[in-house]
Design a protein around this motif. Structure first.
Motif, PDB file in Angstrom:
ATOM      1  N   LEU A   1      -0.463   4.096   7.468  1.00 27.76           N
ATOM      2  CA  LEU A   1       0.823   3.570   7.017  1.00 27.76           C
ATOM      3  C   LEU A   1       1.979   4.425   7.527  1.00 27.76           C
ATOM      4  CD1 LEU A   1       0.033   2.539   3.324  1.00 27.76           C
ATOM      5  CD2 LEU A   1       0.697   0.998   5.195  1.00 27.76           C
ATOM      6  N   ALA A   2       1.797   5.747   7.505  1.00 24.76           N
ATOM      7  CA  ALA A   2       2.846   6.638   8.001  1.00 24.76           C
ATOM      8  C   ALA A   2       3.041   6.457   9.500  1.00 24.76           C
ATOM      9  CB  ALA A   2       2.495   8.090   7.671  1.00 24.76           C
TER      10      ALA A   2
ATOM     11  N   ARG B   1       2.444   3.803  11.218  1.00 32.07           N
ATOM     12  CA  ARG B   1       3.092   2.498  11.377  1.00 32.07           C
ATOM     13  C   ARG B   1       4.574   2.593  11.074  1.00 32.07           C
ATOM     14  NH1 ARG B   1       4.018  -1.908   7.843  1.00 32.07           N
ATOM     15  NH2 ARG B   1       3.793  -3.961   8.837  1.00 32.07           N
ATOM     16  N   LYS B   2       4.943   3.310  10.009  1.00 32.21           N
ATOM     17  CA  LYS B   2       6.343   3.477   9.636  1.00 32.21           C
ATOM     18  C   LYS B   2       7.124   4.179  10.733  1.00 32.21           C
ATOM     19  CE  LYS B   2       9.895   3.681   6.753  1.00 32.21           C
ATOM     20  NZ  LYS B   2      10.583   2.475   6.238  1.00 32.21           N
ATOM     21  N   LEU B   3       6.510   5.173  11.383  1.00 34.37           N
ATOM     22  CA  LEU B   3       7.165   5.955  12.435  1.00 34.37           C
ATOM     23  C   LEU B   3       7.190   5.229  13.777  1.00 34.37           C
ATOM     24  CD1 LEU B   3       5.649   9.447  11.579  1.00 34.37           C
ATOM     25  CD2 LEU B   3       8.020   8.712  11.210  1.00 34.37           C
TER      26      LEU B   3
ATOM     27  N   ARG C   1       3.979  -2.191  14.632  1.00 36.72           N
ATOM     28  CA  ARG C   1       4.272  -2.634  13.277  1.00 36.72           C
ATOM     29  C   ARG C   1       3.970  -4.120  13.164  1.00 36.72           C
ATOM     30  NH1 ARG C   1       7.316  -0.133   9.246  1.00 36.72           N
ATOM     31  NH2 ARG C   1       8.035  -1.539   7.594  1.00 36.72           N
TER      32      ARG C   1
ATOM     33  N   LEU D   1       9.187   6.083   0.563  1.00 39.15           N
ATOM     34  CA  LEU D   1       9.192   5.936   2.022  1.00 39.15           C
ATOM     35  C   LEU D   1       9.122   4.479   2.467  1.00 39.15           C
ATOM     36  CD1 LEU D   1       6.750   8.865   2.922  1.00 39.15           C
ATOM     37  CD2 LEU D   1       9.257   8.862   3.031  1.00 39.15           C
ATOM     38  N   HIS D   2       9.061   3.561   1.509  1.00 35.76           N
ATOM     39  CA  HIS D   2       9.045   2.115   1.799  1.00 35.76           C
ATOM     40  C   HIS D   2       7.892   1.743   2.750  1.00 35.76           C
ATOM     41  CE1 HIS D   2      12.950   1.720  -0.168  1.00 35.76           C
ATOM     42  NE2 HIS D   2      13.330   2.803   0.495  1.00 35.76           N
ATOM     43  N   LEU D   3       6.724   2.343   2.525  1.00 40.86           N
ATOM     44  CA  LEU D   3       5.597   2.099   3.416  1.00 40.86           C
ATOM     45  C   LEU D   3       4.986   0.718   3.232  1.00 40.86           C
ATOM     46  CD1 LEU D   3       3.700   5.533   3.243  1.00 40.86           C
ATOM     47  CD2 LEU D   3       5.448   4.772   4.878  1.00 40.86           C
TER      48      LEU D   3
ATOM     49  N   ASP E   1       6.785  -2.093   1.909  1.00 41.18           N
ATOM     50  CA  ASP E   1       7.805  -3.111   1.620  1.00 41.18           C
ATOM     51  C   ASP E   1       7.465  -4.470   2.227  1.00 41.18           C
ATOM     52  OD1 ASP E   1       9.114  -1.178   0.272  1.00 41.18           O
ATOM     53  OD2 ASP E   1      10.919  -1.152   1.524  1.00 41.18           O
ATOM     54  N   ASP E   2       6.796  -4.471   3.381  1.00 42.06           N
ATOM     55  CA  ASP E   2       6.477  -5.738   4.049  1.00 42.06           C
ATOM     56  C   ASP E   2       5.015  -6.128   3.884  1.00 42.06           C
ATOM     57  OD1 ASP E   2       5.564  -3.637   5.595  1.00 42.06           O
ATOM     58  OD2 ASP E   2       5.929  -4.653   7.515  1.00 42.06           O
TER      59      ASP E   2
END
Length: 420
Positions: free
Chosen positions: A136-137, A139-141, A146, A179-181, A183-184
């Motif tokens: 997840l981290a 993907r966030k970065l 994504r 961190l809104h990991l 949200d989607d």
């Protein structure tokens, strides 16, 4: 107490594949990349090792599945027999990458994820560092694409599950939110109760879809074991951990008056908890015998449970409960807590479900089972089998799972159109 030797993990028929090139899965089907801590031939972790493979098997015609998992079973030091680590291998329904411990570190995970193009990422835990939080981290970065995201918490948001190692889990929930990991994310849950738990922790805007786990299909009935009034063969089959509540089961048996042979099957996930169970078992009265008989390979579970009169699992919470449904398939009525999806069992002569605040009711049910004759127990065994067939005969099950994956793929396409 008798401790049986550990049985070997069954081998698979997977062939070796090329690990060094970027995968090019069939593009006529959306590609789902599954991350899960354990996958067959691993089986000691229980639920996910049953849930996820059945999804892959049932939906392989609609989606192309890639599976990244670990190469060791729960608590095992050695690699799973019959698989090659750290390289993609092909099965009949999917392609698999079994990662060794050194390739489950940050760099190895990054490389593996980047080499597996996909349309949706399917995570099977909220708290797994290697197979959920690090991906997840990344993907966030933006270090991995994504794409669409699905998360199946597998009962981890149940209140009793969150209470175990609660400080760590509260920290993870806070970090994931801050961190809104997710949200989607599209949340895949098994029950309406689990949906409520997601909304409680992640808000009303969370997109949650219900698709109940796919059960084992019942086979031919197994001959009923003999049953004399005054004696009971009682089985527990699950991981030995606080969540499964073996210690509660032992404490209930301390008050049972009849003669009970209590056979405990399952891997010792928590040695400290098991030590507490052994201490409590040493205080059982002479009419109760408890044996720990090790773990049981998945293809032998119904055979083993069918030799018992009643299945006893006072779990603190299940989003589905595969061992419970497998006991029903075996014709073994179940004595469980009310923290599962299966209720009103007594009215169906399939078992009993009681609140954990009433250990006396569990003890009373066991005493009643001890007193049953063979013909009396046969009524309950027939009721258990009937419920197993009804659970398996759920025509919307495949469509519900297909909707989960399709929603994630559609979300990706919508996002691309918006960016465009």
């Amino acid at each position: 107490m008798v401790i049986s030797p550990v049985r070997p993990v069954p081998r698979t028929g997977f062939a070796r594949d090329d690990a060094d090139t970027r995968l090019a899965p069939p593009r006529e089907r959306p590609v789902i990349l599954i991350l899960v801590g354990w996958y067959p031939p691993a089986y000691l972790a229980g639920g996910p090792t049953r849930s996820v493979p059945r999804i892959v098997e049932r939906l392989a015609d609609e989606f192309a599945f890639l599976v990244i998992t670990g190469d060791r079973d729960l608590g095992a030091k050695n690699r799973l027999a019959g698989i090659a680590s750290d390289q993609w291998i092909s099965g009949s329904d999917a392609r698999y990458l079994y990662l060794s411990p050194r390739h489950r570190r940050l760099g190895g995970l990054l490389t593996s994820l980047r080499r597996a193009p996909h349309d949706a990422l399917y995570l099977n835990s909220l708290f797994s560092l290697e197979f959920s939080l690090i991906p997840l981290a990344l993907r966030k970065l933006g270090l991995v694409p994504r794409q669409g995201l699905i998360l199946a918490p597998r009962g981890e948001l149940h209140a009793s599950a969150l209470a175990l190692k609660g400080t760590r889990k509260r920290l993870v929930l806070w970090l994931v939110g801050a961190l809104h990991l997710l949200d989607d994310a599209i949340w895949h849950v098994a029950t309406a109760k689990e949906k409520d738990a997601v909304i409680k922790h992640f808000g009303a805007r969370a997109q949650v879809l219900i698709a109940r786990d796919i059960p084992l299909q019942p086979g031919p009935a197994i001959q009923d074991p003999s049953k004399d009034a005054g004696a009971l063969e009682l089985a527990y089959l699950s991981r030995i951990s606080p969540m499964k509540n073996l210690k509660f089961a032992i404490s209930v048996l301390k008050t049972v008056r009849g003669r009970v042979n209590f056979n405990v099957y399952g891997p010792i996930e928590d040695p400290h908890y098991w030590a507490e169970c052994r201490r409590l078992a040493s205080e059982l009265p002479p009419n109760i015998t408890m044996n720990h008989l090790g773990h049981v390979e998945p293809d032998r579970i119904t055979e083993v449970l069918a030799r018992h009169h009643v299945f006893f699992l006072p779990t603190q919470g299940e989003s589905f409960g595969h061992a419970i449904t497998e006991a029903l398939i075996a014709g073994c009525p179940v004595l469980i807590s009310d923290q599962t999806p299966w209720h009103d069992l007594s009215a169906r002569h399939a078992g009993w479900d009681f609140p954990l605040s009433r250990p006396d009711l569990f003890a009373q049910a066991i005493d009643e089972c001890v007193a049953m004759t063979g013909p009396e127990l046969a009524i309950w065994r027939a009721g258990a089998r009937q419920l197993a067939f009804e659970i398996a005969d759920y025509p919307a099950l495949d469509a519900a799972h297909q909707a989960v994956f399709s929603a994630a793929v559609s979300a990706l396409k919508t996002a691309v159109r918006i960016r465009g």
